[in-house]
Design a protein around this motif. Sequence first.
Motif, PDB file in Angstrom:
ATOM      1  N   VAL A  16       0.835  -1.201   0.000  1.00  0.00           N
ATOM      2  CA  VAL A  16       0.000   0.000   0.000  1.00  0.00           C
ATOM      3  C   VAL A  16       0.870   1.251   0.000  1.00  0.00           C
ATOM      4  N   PHE A  17       1.932   1.253   0.811  1.00  0.00           N
ATOM      5  CA  PHE A  17       2.835   2.402   0.836  1.00  0.00           C
ATOM      6  C   PHE A  17       3.416   2.671  -0.550  1.00  0.00           C
ATOM      7  N   GLY A  18       3.908   1.633  -1.206  1.00  0.00           N
ATOM      8  CA  GLY A  18       4.493   1.796  -2.533  1.00  0.00           C
ATOM      9  C   GLY A  18       3.489   2.254  -3.579  1.00  0.00           C
ATOM     10  N   MET A  19       2.339   1.592  -3.603  1.00  0.00           N
ATOM     11  CA  MET A  19       1.335   1.927  -4.612  1.00  0.00           C
ATOM     12  C   MET A  19       0.712   3.295  -4.365  1.00  0.00           C
ATOM     13  N   VAL A  20       0.419   3.617  -3.103  1.00  0.00           N
ATOM     14  CA  VAL A  20      -0.159   4.929  -2.811  1.00  0.00           C
ATOM     15  C   VAL A  20       0.855   6.015  -3.144  1.00  0.00           C
ATOM     16  N   SER A  21       2.117   5.794  -2.845  1.00  0.00           N
ATOM     17  CA  SER A  21       3.150   6.792  -3.157  1.00  0.00           C
ATOM     18  C   SER A  21       3.211   7.076  -4.653  1.00  0.00           C
ATOM     19  N   ILE A  22       3.264   6.022  -5.449  1.00  0.00           N
ATOM     20  CA  ILE A  22       3.334   6.187  -6.906  1.00  0.00           C
ATOM     21  C   ILE A  22       2.054   6.810  -7.449  1.00  0.00           C
ATOM     22  N   MET A  23       0.912   6.269  -7.051  1.00  0.00           N
ATOM     23  CA  MET A  23      -0.358   6.740  -7.600  1.00  0.00           C
ATOM     24  C   MET A  23      -0.710   8.136  -7.097  1.00  0.00           C
ATOM     25  N   PHE A  24      -0.337   8.461  -5.873  1.00  0.00           N
ATOM     26  CA  PHE A  24      -0.578   9.797  -5.336  1.00  0.00           C
ATOM     27  C   PHE A  24       0.216  10.822  -6.144  1.00  0.00           C
ATOM     28  N   ALA A  25       1.498  10.549  -6.343  1.00  0.00           N
ATOM     29  CA  ALA A  25       2.342  11.462  -7.125  1.00  0.00           C
ATOM     30  C   ALA A  25       1.812  11.591  -8.560  1.00  0.00           C
ATOM     31  N   TYR A  26       1.424  10.480  -9.146  1.00  0.00           N
ATOM     32  CA  TYR A  26       0.899  10.476 -10.513  1.00  0.00           C
ATOM     33  C   TYR A  26      -0.376  11.309 -10.619  1.00  0.00           C
ATOM     34  N   ASN A  27      -1.327  11.067  -9.718  1.00  0.00           N
ATOM     35  CA  ASN A  27      -2.608  11.779  -9.794  1.00  0.00           C
ATOM     36  C   ASN A  27      -2.479  13.254  -9.450  1.00  0.00           C
ATOM     37  N   ILE A  28      -1.621  13.601  -8.507  1.00  0.00           N
ATOM     38  CA  ILE A  28      -1.391  15.012  -8.178  1.00  0.00           C
ATOM     39  C   ILE A  28      -0.787  15.723  -9.385  1.00  0.00           C
ATOM     40  N   THR A  29       0.150  15.053 -10.054  1.00  0.00           N
ATOM     41  CA  THR A  29       0.771  15.624 -11.256  1.00  0.00           C
ATOM     42  C   THR A  29      -0.246  15.716 -12.393  1.00  0.00           C
ATOM     43  N   LEU A  30      -1.019  14.664 -12.581  1.00  0.00           N
ATOM     44  CA  LEU A  30      -2.027  14.614 -13.638  1.00  0.00           C
ATOM     45  C   LEU A  30      -3.035  15.756 -13.508  1.00  0.00           C
ATOM     46  N   GLU A  31      -3.440  16.040 -12.292  1.00  0.00           N
ATOM     47  CA  GLU A  31      -4.411  17.102 -12.042  1.00  0.00           C
ATOM     48  C   GLU A  31      -3.769  18.484 -11.919  1.00  0.00           C
ATOM     49  N   GLY A  32      -2.439  18.539 -11.911  1.00  0.00           N
ATOM     50  CA  GLY A  32      -1.748  19.818 -11.786  1.00  0.00           C
ATOM     51  C   GLY A  32      -1.857  20.428 -10.401  1.00  0.00           C
ATOM     52  N   LEU A  33      -2.159  19.599  -9.401  1.00  0.00           N
ATOM     53  CA  LEU A  33      -2.355  20.110  -8.046  1.00  0.00           C
ATOM     54  C   LEU A  33      -1.043  20.345  -7.293  1.00  0.00           C
ATOM     55  N   TRP A  34       0.051  19.789  -7.780  1.00  0.00           N
ATOM     56  CA  TRP A  34       1.323  19.924  -7.075  1.00  0.00           C
ATOM     57  C   TRP A  34       1.798  21.370  -7.009  1.00  0.00           C
ATOM     58  N   ARG A  35       1.373  22.185  -7.925  1.00  0.00           N
ATOM     59  CA  ARG A  35       1.786  23.602  -7.943  1.00  0.00           C
ATOM     60  C   ARG A  35       1.192  24.389  -6.774  1.00  0.00           C
ATOM     61  N   GLU A  36      -0.027  24.048  -6.419  1.00  0.00           N
ATOM     62  CA  GLU A  36      -0.728  24.831  -5.399  1.00  0.00           C
ATOM     63  C   GLU A  36      -0.845  24.127  -4.048  1.00  0.00           C
TER      64      GLU A  36
END
Length: 160
Positions: A16-36
């Motif tokens: 779960v740690f590995g998958m959530v880490s990868i998918m969290f980073a991916y989805n935050i980047t996909l949505e452009g939320l990492w900037r804000e």
Amino acid sequence: MPSNKKEEIIFGLMMVFGMVSIMFAYNITLEGLWREMTFLKGFSLYALTFIIAFIIEAFVVGTIARKIAFKLPYNKSKKIYNIIAISTCMVVGMVSVMSVYGLISKIFTSGIEGSLLSNYANLLLLNFVVAYPAQLLIVGPVARYILTNFVKPSNQAVQL
């Protein structure tokens, strides 16, 4: 593979740690939320996602995925086939459920355009194409390596 309840919990936490880490980073980047996103907001969202994913994996999807995987017609005497069958069922189940969580999060954070069904289908596809290779090529092998080389030896030392 885990051989007792303690190993199952440790293995599940690693996966779960590995998958959530990868998918969290991916989805935050996909949505452009990492900037804000602030550190505190990001950490809180990650922690919530991790907790939800672990509960879903441990109590719902994990059990169902294993049952389905072992009912599939393949050569169960080969360990690699068991790993692929279980991993595939786990990814399908977790992506299906966690995409609902992602859709709900998206509705609350940025809103959606179009129908819920089309947004869910799009999110499901986008998540699956990253989650499946991540599980088979990165997270699964690393978690199995750690379990085999660090967790199981320490469990055997305790039993002696």
